[in-house]
Write an enzyme that holds these catalytic residues in place. Sequence first.
Site, PDB file in Angstrom:
ATOM      1  N   GLN A 270       0.836  -1.198   0.000  1.00  0.00           N
ATOM      2  CA  GLN A 270       0.000   0.000   0.000  1.00  0.00           C
ATOM      3  C   GLN A 270       0.872   1.250   0.000  1.00  0.00           C
ATOM      4  OE1 GLN A 270      -3.142   0.268  -0.417  1.00  0.00           O
ATOM      5  NE2 GLN A 270      -3.899  -1.807  -0.060  1.00  0.00           N
TER       6      GLN A 270
ATOM      7  N   CYS B 185     -11.339  -0.820  -3.819  1.00  0.00           N
ATOM      8  CA  CYS B 185     -10.486   0.241  -4.360  1.00  0.00           C
ATOM      9  C   CYS B 185     -10.936   0.638  -5.760  1.00  0.00           C
ATOM     10  CB  CYS B 185      -9.014  -0.196  -4.372  1.00  0.00           C
ATOM     11  SG  CYS B 185      -8.667  -1.590  -5.449  1.00  0.00           S
TER      12      CYS B 185
ATOM     13  N   GLU C 202      -4.571 -16.277  -2.510  1.00  0.00           N
ATOM     14  CA  GLU C 202      -3.957 -15.270  -3.375  1.00  0.00           C
ATOM     15  C   GLU C 202      -3.463 -15.924  -4.666  1.00  0.00           C
ATOM     16  OE1 GLU C 202      -2.314 -12.310  -5.388  1.00  0.00           O
ATOM     17  OE2 GLU C 202      -3.621 -12.039  -3.636  1.00  0.00           O
TER      18      GLU C 202
END
Length: 502
Positions: free
Chosen positions: A281, A452, A331
Amino acid sequence: MALWLLSAPSSASIITCHATPSAVRAPPAPPPPPLLSLPPNPKPTPLPSLTCALQCPHFQSCSGCTQEYNLHRPIILNEATDFFKKHGVSDFTFDSCKLWGWRCRAKLAVRGSSTDPLVGLYQEGTHNVADIPDCKAHHPNINAAVELLKQGITELNIEPYDEDQGTGELRYVQMAVTTHNTSLPSAERYKNGKVQVSLVWNSRNEKSPSSEKLNALADFLWRHGGPNRKVHLIHSVWANFQTSTKNIIFGNRWRHLLGERDFWEHVGGIDVSLAPSSFGQANTRAFDSLLRKLQKHVHFGASVADLYAGAGVIGLSLAVTRKCRSVKCVEINKESKPSFEKTAERLPNSVDSSISWHNADTSIEPLSWLVGSDVVVVDPPRKGLDPSLLNALRTIPAVESKAKSPGSSLLKAKSEKRPWIVRSREALVQIESKTTQEDSQSLPQTLIYISCGWESFKEDCKSLLSSNVWHLNKAHGFNFFPGTQRYCCRLYDILLLHMLEF
């Protein structure tokens, strides 16, 4: 970034323009801006308030920021407030976060010449680089490291990359700031952050003819910014090798040159390891605030499925702070595995949770990742949830009803005929609980959606609510990218949905 939350409304205050304000309710319309000091005029011309203005000398030329005033009120904020109110959340809250010097991770193009290097972002609609030495969004130490890099380029006659000719040596640089330094008081750690410098070199590997220049540039950065200097600026220097003519910043080959190999940050109550190739991030403080907010809405002892997990930061932070019974991280990018392993190794010994990390695509047999969890956290890319996962979440009651039939199972036997599915369910990293845990066939009753991508987020939200399976309970927004309103995703939201009783 946005969170969908299930909880009673939290107390909040009116939004302010401080650099790091606390979480606040979405503010009312701001007061009229100050007026020009002019002779009496029935229609004086108003001036924007400078209290929360960007005040950056590169605003007109750089493509990074598109909102110059009222950084504490993103352009999308009113739309978000109306959207959530329409869907039953009248107390949407918003954290304006740090307004300047917030960016701790930046990928910058290197162009120009050795005598006049340009390090910055492309100008709007072009591949002409705007030099941004005084960027107001960057952590100040990124700007300092860029200035040191430019000195090295000039002194060592390093040729910046020429896109038209495919020539030159230094193509891009990634600057990442770690603010985790336990030798300093916590209040001083952010401003004294050290910079990991990753040099993207225009060659196939470290054996290229220009490798001597690469090593010389790394030595220059370390000699002038390393631990032997009065100000220890440089954390480490890495090289990435890239020769592709496509618009891709990084190649697949990385090499550690100087400094510390491991890069650590402390967010959400845990130490997090990030490789230069890992996603991280950009706004460290805002991400920490998001994690702290999210943790309050996961009950102690929960079983959590963390989908689109990356290096598992969200799941691991919940394992520590909420004493989760189990945490399952999924993931698709296998490069995240080393960071997950290193982060997991630093978890406190007191953690008694079954923790696993799976290298898998959540769009394939998504139900298999939901089974056994009572809380699911999703943090998808800008495009939103994969359609198959969205459908699985919409049809959970039907799956539960079918599972109650005699002899049925939530996990279908047909997956045995699809070995790639079976292999993906096998954890690449597994940390066993100290306490014996029974396998659960439960399905999630709570969904936390970290978004996002505003447009895809709205569509996913409406789809979930229209299924009459989920109820939107809470929404909270974070100003992750002050001043950058080109992309809808620049307002991050957290929303929490609770399954209706059937």
